[in-house]
Scaffold this active site. Sequence first.
Site, PDB file in Angstrom:
ATOM      1  N   ARG B  58      21.335  24.379  17.650  1.00  0.00           N
ATOM      2  CA  ARG B  58      22.246  25.498  17.772  1.00  0.00           C
ATOM      3  C   ARG B  58      23.679  25.147  17.436  1.00  0.00           C
ATOM      4  O   ARG B  58      24.301  25.765  16.580  1.00  0.00           O
ATOM      5  CB  ARG B  58      22.242  26.055  19.214  1.00  0.00           C
ATOM      6  CG  ARG B  58      21.211  27.107  19.500  1.00  0.00           C
ATOM      7  CD  ARG B  58      20.790  27.011  20.949  1.00  0.00           C
ATOM      8  NE  ARG B  58      20.034  25.784  21.110  1.00  0.00           N
ATOM      9  CZ  ARG B  58      18.716  25.733  20.986  1.00  0.00           C
ATOM     10  NH1 ARG B  58      18.013  26.826  20.755  1.00  0.00           N
ATOM     11  NH2 ARG B  58      18.093  24.581  21.100  1.00  0.00           N
ATOM     12  N   THR B  59      24.199  24.144  18.159  1.00  0.00           N
ATOM     13  CA  THR B  59      25.632  23.883  18.055  1.00  0.00           C
ATOM     14  C   THR B  59      26.025  23.508  16.639  1.00  0.00           C
ATOM     15  O   THR B  59      26.997  24.012  16.091  1.00  0.00           O
ATOM     16  CB  THR B  59      26.049  22.778  19.044  1.00  0.00           C
ATOM     17  OG1 THR B  59      25.562  23.112  20.328  1.00  0.00           O
ATOM     18  CG2 THR B  59      27.548  22.617  19.083  1.00  0.00           C
ATOM     19  N   LYS B  86      23.899   1.240  10.318  1.00  0.00           N
ATOM     20  CA  LYS B  86      24.188  -0.125   9.885  1.00  0.00           C
ATOM     21  C   LYS B  86      25.151  -0.805  10.850  1.00  0.00           C
ATOM     22  O   LYS B  86      25.614  -1.912  10.614  1.00  0.00           O
ATOM     23  CB  LYS B  86      24.833  -0.101   8.488  1.00  0.00           C
ATOM     24  CG  LYS B  86      23.982   0.583   7.429  1.00  0.00           C
ATOM     25  CD  LYS B  86      24.701   0.590   6.080  1.00  0.00           C
ATOM     26  CE  LYS B  86      24.074   1.585   5.126  1.00  0.00           C
ATOM     27  NZ  LYS B  86      24.918   1.806   3.936  1.00  0.00           N
ATOM     28  N   ARG B 108      30.044  15.550  18.311  1.00  0.00           N
ATOM     29  CA  ARG B 108      29.144  15.488  19.459  1.00  0.00           C
ATOM     30  C   ARG B 108      28.725  14.032  19.607  1.00  0.00           C
ATOM     31  O   ARG B 108      28.295  13.407  18.629  1.00  0.00           O
ATOM     32  CB  ARG B 108      27.922  16.379  19.264  1.00  0.00           C
ATOM     33  CG  ARG B 108      26.848  16.114  20.341  1.00  0.00           C
ATOM     34  CD  ARG B 108      25.704  17.067  20.251  1.00  0.00           C
ATOM     35  NE  ARG B 108      26.060  18.327  20.870  1.00  0.00           N
ATOM     36  CZ  ARG B 108      25.170  19.265  21.194  1.00  0.00           C
ATOM     37  NH1 ARG B 108      23.897  19.075  20.949  1.00  0.00           N
ATOM     38  NH2 ARG B 108      25.563  20.393  21.747  1.00  0.00           N
ATOM     39  N   HIS B 136      31.290  20.597  27.320  1.00  0.00           N
ATOM     40  CA  HIS B 136      30.776  21.244  26.101  1.00  0.00           C
ATOM     41  C   HIS B 136      31.531  22.576  26.020  1.00  0.00           C
ATOM     42  O   HIS B 136      30.988  23.638  26.328  1.00  0.00           O
ATOM     43  CB  HIS B 136      29.267  21.462  26.232  1.00  0.00           C
ATOM     44  CG  HIS B 136      28.583  21.889  24.972  1.00  0.00           C
ATOM     45  ND1 HIS B 136      29.234  22.232  23.806  1.00  0.00           N
ATOM     46  CD2 HIS B 136      27.250  22.041  24.709  1.00  0.00           C
ATOM     47  CE1 HIS B 136      28.351  22.564  22.887  1.00  0.00           C
ATOM     48  NE2 HIS B 136      27.144  22.472  23.386  1.00  0.00           N
TER      49      HIS B 136
END
Lengths: 178, 311
Positions: B58-59, B86, B108, B136
């Site tokens: 969603r986000t 890496k 995020r 959030h």
Amino acid sequence: MAKTETVILDQAGVSRALTRIAHEILERNKGVADLALVGIRTGGDHLAEMLRRRILEIEGEELPLGAVDITMYRDDLDSRGSLPMGKTEIPFSLDDKRIILVDDVLYTGRTIRAAMDALIDFGRPRSIQLAVLVDRGHRELPIRPDYIGRNTPTSREEQVKVEFDKNHVPIEVRLIKP
Amino acid sequence: MSFPHKHILGIEHLSKEDIELILNTAESFKEVNLRDIKKVPTLRGKTIINLFYEASTRTRTSFEIAGKRMSADTINISASASSVVKGETLEDTAKNIEAMNPDIIVIRHSASGAPHYLAKRLDCSIINAGDGAHEHPSQALLDLFTIREHKGKIEGLTVAIVGDITHSRVVRSNIYALNKMGATVRVAGPGTMIPPGIERLGVQVFHNINEAIKDADVVMMLRIQLERQGKTLVPTLREYSQFFGLNTENLKLAKPDAIVMHPGPMNRGVEISSYVADGSQNVILDQVENGVAVRMALLYLLAGSEEAREA
């Protein structure tokens, strides 16, 4: 520094100008077929509503009415920043309609440019005509009004303000000198 | 009157006026999402990078669509498909991206404070799309928007949030947001999932879902965060569902016009029964729809904020 304010159009003057503009719209377009009014927020939206009422009184027809907020279409995000935004409401299809775009004060023409971009995102009008209550000069783009309430030459330092009452009826137009 | 922040790192530091500005701006953008041509030129030429170190449906999609609908150039970076595998550090990743002149980075990350870490080291604006168990903010804002849309207001409402409160960044942001807007907040969950002292944030704590949702205007269900901790804090999911799941029976305890919310993704049959999930009181898909409008508002306000431009 005290500002001087002069009234360049009083309530009666505004009312007569709107009546004349309504008649001119009907005359030039030979009636109401496929006509629709879209006002530019804020100010033009209330005037568009007044024109709609006048046209209803004159021709007995109520034109479709919409309002467009051009904040998302401005070209000055970097210089002026995020401005408060109103809502665009166009509850009818613009396709093949002859749109009368309505604004209160015409100045550089950039607002009208933004409004036309917004309209064309919504559909493909047959034509767009422009009605303004006051034209104060100083165009920066090749934009011209079809219907004018009042021509008022101004200098860049001055401001032209259209005052509305709480019922969104225009009361007067003022010229503000710095 | 520009937005007085350079970043959106959390709700904690937003004022009520900031929140109202965001919600009102989002109203205007919501209309764009209903048009045939869902495009406005507002952020033309701006570059937005979505840097996601954690999975998201969603986000991330929401931020991407939000940026694209405003004509910005939106780029998604998923850590698992980047040089992070890496061993490149967060700071190096961010500094390298910054060298390409983005206007906004949406991040995020599983570490609380990661967005703040970047905000101190980079010049561009940072939006927190979820940091660890901390905040959030865009989720809480779209939750507020949805509540306001359905209830007409937020002040005076009773909102019950049920689930794994300890590990939920959605809850923290919502607690700040709802309190700032004058709602009464209740949290409920098993003892293992409620952090001690959370009352200090201004919530009432319940260990019984029936008491928590009684006469509530809004019932918000949270997913048990199985991926966030390997150990189980409940004996079985079935037992959790028995005691803390929302179903048609206990939903009746809330107000008859109560709305059911969930930040997604749902575990059907665990915290929410399928009947309720597909029922008429839930506004879960409205939340998702509103998420795009709210994120458009955030991107717009940051892109045009004086604080951001002066930097």
